[in-house]
Every structure is written in C-alpha cells, then in structure tokens.
Scaffold this active site. Structure first.
Site, mmCIF file in Angstrom:
data_model
loop_
_atom_site.group_PDB
_atom_site.id
_atom_site.type_symbol
_atom_site.label_atom_id
_atom_site.label_comp_id
_atom_site.label_asym_id
_atom_site.label_seq_id
_atom_site.Cartn_x
_atom_site.Cartn_y
_atom_site.Cartn_z
ATOM 1 N N SER A 1 42.605 -18.308 1.776
ATOM 2 C CA SER A 1 41.852 -17.780 0.619
ATOM 3 C C SER A 1 41.249 -19.075 -0.061
ATOM 4 O O SER A 1 41.952 -20.268 -0.189
ATOM 5 C CB SER A 1 42.797 -16.931 -0.536
ATOM 6 N N TYR B 1 50.446 -16.040 -5.121
ATOM 7 C CA TYR B 1 49.598 -15.992 -3.999
ATOM 8 C C TYR B 1 48.907 -17.242 -3.749
ATOM 9 O O TYR B 1 48.608 -17.557 -2.585
ATOM 10 C CB TYR B 1 48.445 -14.910 -4.683
HETATM 11 N N1 LIG Z 1 40.084 -9.050 0.271
HETATM 12 C C1 LIG Z 1 40.026 -10.266 -0.210
HETATM 13 O O1 LIG Z 1 39.190 -10.516 -1.202
HETATM 14 C C2 LIG Z 1 40.655 -11.477 0.343
HETATM 15 C C3 LIG Z 1 40.232 -12.641 -0.018
HETATM 16 C C4 LIG Z 1 40.848 -14.100 0.416
HETATM 17 C C5 LIG Z 1 41.690 -13.808 1.439
HETATM 18 N N2 LIG Z 1 42.134 -12.459 2.015
HETATM 19 C C6 LIG Z 1 43.167 -12.313 2.919
HETATM 20 O O2 LIG Z 1 42.603 -11.663 3.783
HETATM 21 C C7 LIG Z 1 43.926 -11.076 4.646
HETATM 22 C C8 LIG Z 1 43.544 -9.330 4.723
HETATM 23 O O3 LIG Z 1 43.558 -8.877 3.542
HETATM 24 P P1 LIG Z 1 42.577 -7.646 3.212
HETATM 25 O O4 LIG Z 1 41.753 -8.055 2.150
HETATM 26 O O5 LIG Z 1 41.766 -7.173 4.461
HETATM 27 O O6 LIG Z 1 43.825 -6.517 2.869
HETATM 28 P P2 LIG Z 1 44.200 -5.041 3.339
HETATM 29 O O7 LIG Z 1 43.079 -4.325 3.709
HETATM 30 O O8 LIG Z 1 45.515 -4.719 2.521
HETATM 31 O O9 LIG Z 1 44.994 -5.632 4.661
HETATM 32 C C9 LIG Z 1 46.169 -6.540 4.689
HETATM 33 C C10 LIG Z 1 46.838 -6.194 6.138
HETATM 34 O O10 LIG Z 1 48.023 -6.703 6.294
HETATM 35 C C11 LIG Z 1 48.870 -5.949 6.676
HETATM 36 N N3 LIG Z 1 50.340 -6.104 6.360
HETATM 37 C C12 LIG Z 1 50.889 -5.971 5.267
HETATM 38 N N4 LIG Z 1 52.199 -6.318 5.278
HETATM 39 C C13 LIG Z 1 52.467 -6.561 6.494
HETATM 40 C C14 LIG Z 1 53.679 -7.171 7.234
HETATM 41 N N5 LIG Z 1 54.810 -7.458 6.569
HETATM 42 N N6 LIG Z 1 53.563 -7.138 8.507
HETATM 43 C C15 LIG Z 1 52.384 -7.065 9.375
HETATM 44 N N7 LIG Z 1 51.334 -6.580 8.730
HETATM 45 C C16 LIG Z 1 51.440 -6.328 7.500
HETATM 46 C C17 LIG Z 1 48.655 -4.469 6.394
HETATM 47 O O11 LIG Z 1 49.062 -3.678 7.591
HETATM 48 P P3 LIG Z 1 50.116 -2.537 7.012
HETATM 49 O O12 LIG Z 1 50.281 -2.140 5.980
HETATM 50 O O13 LIG Z 1 49.815 -1.487 8.317
HETATM 51 O O14 LIG Z 1 51.318 -3.484 7.808
HETATM 52 C C18 LIG Z 1 46.893 -4.579 6.452
HETATM 53 O O15 LIG Z 1 46.422 -4.508 7.802
HETATM 54 C C19 LIG Z 1 45.171 -11.242 3.770
HETATM 55 O O16 LIG Z 1 45.818 -12.425 4.232
HETATM 56 C C20 LIG Z 1 44.379 -11.652 2.388
HETATM 57 O O17 LIG Z 1 45.169 -12.562 1.333
HETATM 58 C C21 LIG Z 1 41.487 -11.176 1.190
#
Ligand SMILES: NC(=O)c1ccc[n+]([C@@H]2O[C@H](COP(=O)([O-])OP(=O)(O)OC[C@H]3O[C@@H](n4cnc5c(N)ncnc54)[C@H](OP(=O)(O)O)[C@@H]3O)[C@@H](O)[C@H]2O)c1
Length: 259
Positions: A145, A158
């Site tokens: 991130s 985070y």
């Molecule tokens: N959205 C943003 O603005 C943003 C910005 C920078 C970086 N990111 C990064 O992008 C990545 C994806 O996030 P997102 O924004 O797409 O959020 P999201 O829609 O909440 O996706 C998170 C994913 O992680 C999975 N997950 C959570 N706990 C887990 C576990 N213990 N084992 C396996 N899978 C797990 C969830 O699936 P289940 O609940 O089904 O396990 C879900 O598929 C993250 O690493 C986040 O830090 C996001």
C-alpha cells in the site's frame, strides 16, 4: 484482453473473493491464466469462479485462511505440484485495523492486520519460491500500500506490516536476481472495496477494482520492482517519507491532534 495476454499460465491470487483480488483474478483469467482463488469465504469464491467461467475463463476455488501459515504453505505447495507450477503468486489478502471501541495502539486493534498483512503474505510469497527457482521461472507479487511509505498516526498496525511486506519483496527481488524468478511490490492508493467502504475520511483519486487490476496486470510483464498508483498520491507519500522528521511531524500532526 489486456497487453499481458498469455504471460501467465497458472496464477494463485489470495483474497480472490472480493475487491482487488477478485478483479485481479478476473483480469488474469481473461488473459488466459488458470486462476486459483484463495480466501476464507467459499461461497464468495464459487461466485467469483462462476463469473470467470461464464466469461470463458478458468478458475479453481481453494478455501484457505492464510494466517494459518503452516497449513496454507502446505496447500500452496501441493497445488503447485498438482498444477505443474505456478507462474504467478499474488499475495493480495489483507485487512485494515479494527477501530470499534479500541485505541489504535491496542494489540487487539492491530493483531489481524499484523498476522495477515505481513505473516500471511510472507508465507504466500515464499511457499513455492524454491520450486520456482528450480524451474528458473516465476513471479511473486505482494499487494502492499502507499500507506507503507511514511508513518501515519493511528495507523501503525496497518502501515508497519505493509512496510514489512514491501521490504521483504525488495530483499527477495535482489536475492532472486539472475534466477529467472521476479518479485514486485504493488502500492495502490485508494480503491473502492469493502475495505474503504468503512472509511469515513476523504478518498482522493479513488478508483474501481477493475481499474486498479488493469494498472497492476498491464505493468507486470516488465517485472518492475514496484507498481505505485495513482502517481499523485504515491509522489506525495514518497515526498512525505523523504522530509526531515521534524518537518514531517508538523505536516502529519499527531493522532491526538487529529481526534
Ligand atoms: N482498497 C484500498 O484502498 C487498498 C489500498 C491499498 C492496498 N490495499 C490492499 O489490497 C488488498 C485487497 O484489499 P481490498 O481493498 O480488495 O479489500 P477486500 O475487498 O476486503 O478484500 C480482502 C480480501 O482478503 C481476504 N482475506 C481476509 N482475511 C483472510 C485470511 N485470513 N485468509 C485468506 N484471505 C483473507 C478476503 O476474503 P475472505 O473474507 O473471504 O477471507 C478478501 O477477499 C489488501 O491487502 C489491502 O491491504 C487496498
């Protein structure tokens, strides 16, 4: 199809049940990869896989909690052997901090993010690295991130595991040079997903998951050390990181000043 058509035959995407991971899986499958979708919610994984297959792609569902690192590594290794070797492993699964009724400096506020965003990601990335090196090809990608670039008061739980993930990928990239295996750290800004839906603050330059996935997948064939977007937020955060601490402290303020 995107410009990376055919680049990867077999890809693992953790956190493939929603958000950026789902969009990455859909795009990689559209480009011809067999995508293994790993996350905890099996029903969501099946829904994503059905969508991929309806669009003519190939997907496989693997319910998995990547914080159970010993079991996750064993499963990823077994899949690697069964599928003839992953060309691409994306450690995308991640969570934000828990805020409800907790000070941001409490262990309970940061435990899940520390276990998942660093340990779960590190286990995912390294599970089949020895096998990739033996084969002389492979690409490991971690979704870190922009929040990993500079300290943000109240978000240590985070920022810190994400900074650790980015550092791990930099070390791996150097260590793997000349092996045919590549490592890339991805630093997104704000993406409209379940994670940001909880945010009450402004989300400058926010983008949809398919746009973020395209930024990532389009850049992967060059095996870059890092993929940072949007450039405006990345540049501002890099500048913040480079400032003398005394200046940065005044710009960022403290958690108390922000409350
Ligand atoms: N959205 C943003 O603005 C943003 C910005 C920078 C970086 N990111 C990064 O992008 C990545 C994806 O996030 P997102 O924004 O797409 O959020 P999201 O829609 O909440 O996706 C998170 C994913 O992680 C999975 N997950 C959570 N706990 C887990 C576990 N213990 N084992 C396996 N899978 C797990 C969830 O699936 P289940 O609940 O089904 O396990 C879900 O598929 C993250 O690493 C986040 O830090 C996001």
């Amino acid at each position: 199809m995107g410009s990376s058509e055919g680049a990867y035959r077999t890809a693992l995407v953790t956190g493939g049940s929603s958000g950026i991971g789902q969009a990455l899986a859909e795009r990689l499958a559209a480009d011809g990869a067999l995508v293994v979708l790993a996350a905890r919610r099996a029903e969501r994984l099946h829904a994503v896989a059905e969508g991929i297959e309806a669009a003519g792609g190939r997907a496989r569902v693997e319910p998995m909690d990547v914080t159970e690192t010993t079991a996750a590594v064993a499963r990823i290794r077994a899949l690697d052997a069964e599928l003839g070797g992953f060309d691409l492993v994306v450690a995308n699964a991640g969570v934000g901090m828990k805020h409800k009724g907790l000070p941001s400096y409490a262990w309970e506020a940061m435990a899940e993010a520390c276990h998942l965003n660093f340990c779960g990601a590190a286990a995912t990335l390294t599970a089949v690295l020895p096998q990739m090196v033996e084969r002389g090809r492979g690409h490991v990608v971690g979704i870190s991130s922009i929040a990993s670039f500079a300290p943000i008061p109240g978000r240590g739980g985070y920022c810190a595991p994400k900074a650790g993930l980015s550092m791990l990928l930099e070390c791996l990239r150097l260590e793997l040079a000349g092996t045919g295996v590549h490592a890339t750290a991805v630093h997104p800004g704000f993406v409209r997903t379940a994670m940001t839906a909880k945010s009450e603050g402004a989300l400058p330059f926010v983008m949809d998951p398919p746009t973020a996935a395209a930024r990532i997948v389009d850049a992967l064939p060059a095996f870059p050390a890092a993929i940072d977007f949007p450039w405006q937020l990345a540049a501002a955060a890099r500048l913040g990181a480079a400032l003398p601490r005394s200046v940065r402290d005044r710009v960022m303020g403290t958690a108390a000043a922000r409350r």
